[in-house]
Design a protein around this motif. Structure first.
Motif, PDB file in Angstrom:
ATOM      1  N   ALA A  76       0.845  -1.194   0.000  1.00 41.92           N
ATOM      2  CA  ALA A  76       0.000   0.000   0.000  1.00 41.92           C
ATOM      3  C   ALA A  76       0.879   1.242   0.000  1.00 41.92           C
ATOM      4  O   ALA A  76       1.791   1.363   0.824  1.00 41.92           O
ATOM      5  CB  ALA A  76      -0.932   0.007   1.209  1.00 41.92           C
ATOM      6  N   PHE A  77       0.611   2.144  -0.926  1.00 37.11           N
ATOM      7  CA  PHE A  77       1.332   3.413  -1.036  1.00 37.11           C
ATOM      8  C   PHE A  77       0.304   4.538  -0.942  1.00 37.11           C
ATOM      9  O   PHE A  77      -0.538   4.697  -1.834  1.00 37.11           O
ATOM     10  CB  PHE A  77       2.095   3.499  -2.354  1.00 37.11           C
ATOM     11  N   ILE A  78       0.362   5.316   0.133  1.00 39.22           N
ATOM     12  CA  ILE A  78      -0.606   6.370   0.375  1.00 39.22           C
ATOM     13  C   ILE A  78       0.139   7.698   0.522  1.00 39.22           C
ATOM     14  O   ILE A  78       1.063   7.813   1.326  1.00 39.22           O
ATOM     15  CB  ILE A  78      -1.430   6.125   1.659  1.00 39.22           C
ATOM     16  N   ASP A  79      -0.277   8.712  -0.252  1.00 38.38           N
ATOM     17  CA  ASP A  79       0.319  10.039  -0.167  1.00 38.38           C
ATOM     18  C   ASP A  79      -0.819  11.042  -0.011  1.00 38.38           C
ATOM     19  O   ASP A  79      -1.640  11.212  -0.919  1.00 38.38           O
ATOM     20  CB  ASP A  79       1.126  10.335  -1.432  1.00 38.38           C
ATOM     21  N   GLY A  80      -0.904  11.684   1.159  1.00 39.34           N
ATOM     22  CA  GLY A  80      -2.013  12.586   1.431  1.00 39.34           C
ATOM     23  C   GLY A  80      -1.557  13.958   1.887  1.00 39.34           C
ATOM     24  O   GLY A  80      -0.598  14.080   2.653  1.00 39.34           O
ATOM     25  N   THR A  81      -2.257  14.994   1.409  1.00 40.36           N
ATOM     26  CA  THR A  81      -1.941  16.368   1.788  1.00 40.36           C
ATOM     27  C   THR A  81      -3.230  17.119   2.100  1.00 40.36           C
ATOM     28  O   THR A  81      -4.178  17.100   1.307  1.00 40.36           O
ATOM     29  CB  THR A  81      -1.200  17.112   0.659  1.00 40.36           C
ATOM     30  N   SER A  82      -3.259  17.742   3.256  1.00 38.49           N
ATOM     31  CA  SER A  82      -4.351  18.635   3.627  1.00 38.49           C
ATOM     32  C   SER A  82      -3.724  19.971   4.017  1.00 38.49           C
ATOM     33  O   SER A  82      -2.892  20.023   4.927  1.00 38.49           O
ATOM     34  CB  SER A  82      -5.165  18.052   4.784  1.00 38.49           C
ATOM     35  N   GLU A  83      -4.144  21.030   3.329  1.00 37.50           N
ATOM     36  CA  GLU A  83      -3.434  22.299   3.488  1.00 37.50           C
ATOM     37  C   GLU A  83      -4.416  23.469   3.401  1.00 37.50           C
ATOM     38  O   GLU A  83      -5.210  23.557   2.460  1.00 37.50           O
ATOM     39  CB  GLU A  83      -2.384  22.413   2.387  1.00 37.50           C
TER      40      GLU A  83
END
Length: 245
Positions: A76-83
């Motif tokens: 599993a590869f997860i890349d998350g951004t909240s900005e």
């Protein structure tokens, strides 16, 4: 929210029987006010960015029956951004309050179960196995602008674990930021609030107990679970804003 399930079949070859489930997720929520924007608000000004990821990845090596031989790999590869941010030289006036907030909620479960006959000693070692699978995934994701880099797995205290009958691997990168870097005048009759909230839950399992002990060939029952999480959670005020609150 998503689930990926891979069940094994059998070819009778240690090097060919690889049950692999791969999940690749890019998630972003971005709210920004920048440049020379001037905002006159008769009420509350809210800049809120929030995202949620809930992913389950399962490679079930037991589904190939009693003759299945080879590794079970769940990746599993997860890349998350909240900005959320207010930047530049713009101004805010007449606001009853100013809120800049960012939130991330990541739930990731990755499970790999070995085939009933485990891996063979002549199979691919764990590092080669995972990078071979990454190379295959990249043939599909590269045209979409997403390239997963190869990895070097960490060694166990006793050294490299070599061949793995069950290999669970999770790489989770989560960035949650709320910031104010405006050089303009910010005026509110109430509170100026900056918040960044991150809830990251990542579980990676590699289960080799599914090897049934009935020898078809020389078998390996090793299991390796690697959980790599990089979570950044920041709220900050920078620059030289003129704040009246």
């Amino acid at each position: 929210t998503g689930s990926v399930l891979a069940n094994s079949a059998t070819t009778g070859s240690t090097n060919l029987d690889v049950t692999a489930a791969i999940t690749v997720v890019e998630s972003s929520a971005v709210v920004r006010v920048q440049g020379t924007t001037d905002i006159s608000s008769a009420g509350a000004l809210r800049l809120n960015a929030a995202r949620e990821v809930d992913v389950t990845t399962t490679a079930d090596g037991t589904a190939g029956g009693s003759t299945a031989l080879g590794a079970g790999a769940a990746l599993a590869f997860i890349d998350g951004t909240s900005e959320a941010y207010l930047a530049g030289s713009g101004s805010v006036s007449n606001a009853t309050s100013i809120t800049i907030s960012s939130a991330s909620d990541d739930g990731v479960t990755t499970t790999a179960m070995a085939t009933p006959n485990g891996a063979g000693p002549t199979g691919l070692d764990a590092n080669t196995l995972i990078n071979t699978i990454i190379g295959l995934v990249n043939t599909f994701t590269t045209p979409l602008g997403l390239i997963i880099p190869t990895v070097t797995l960490p060694s166990l205290p006793s050294g490299d674990f070599g061949v793995a009958a069950a290999l669970g691997f999770t790489k989770l990168d989560s960035t949650t930021e709320a910031y104010l870097t405006s050089d303009g005048a910010l005026t509110t009759a109430g509170n100026l609030t900056l918040t960044a909230a991150d809830d990251t839950d990542s579980q990676t399992l590699a289960i080799a107990s599914t090897v049934d002990g009935t020898l078809v060939n020389d078998e390996v029952g090793a299991a390796a679970a690697i959980n790599l999480v990089d979570a950044v959670n920041e709220a900050s005020i920078g620059g030289s804003p003129d704040i009246t609150a």
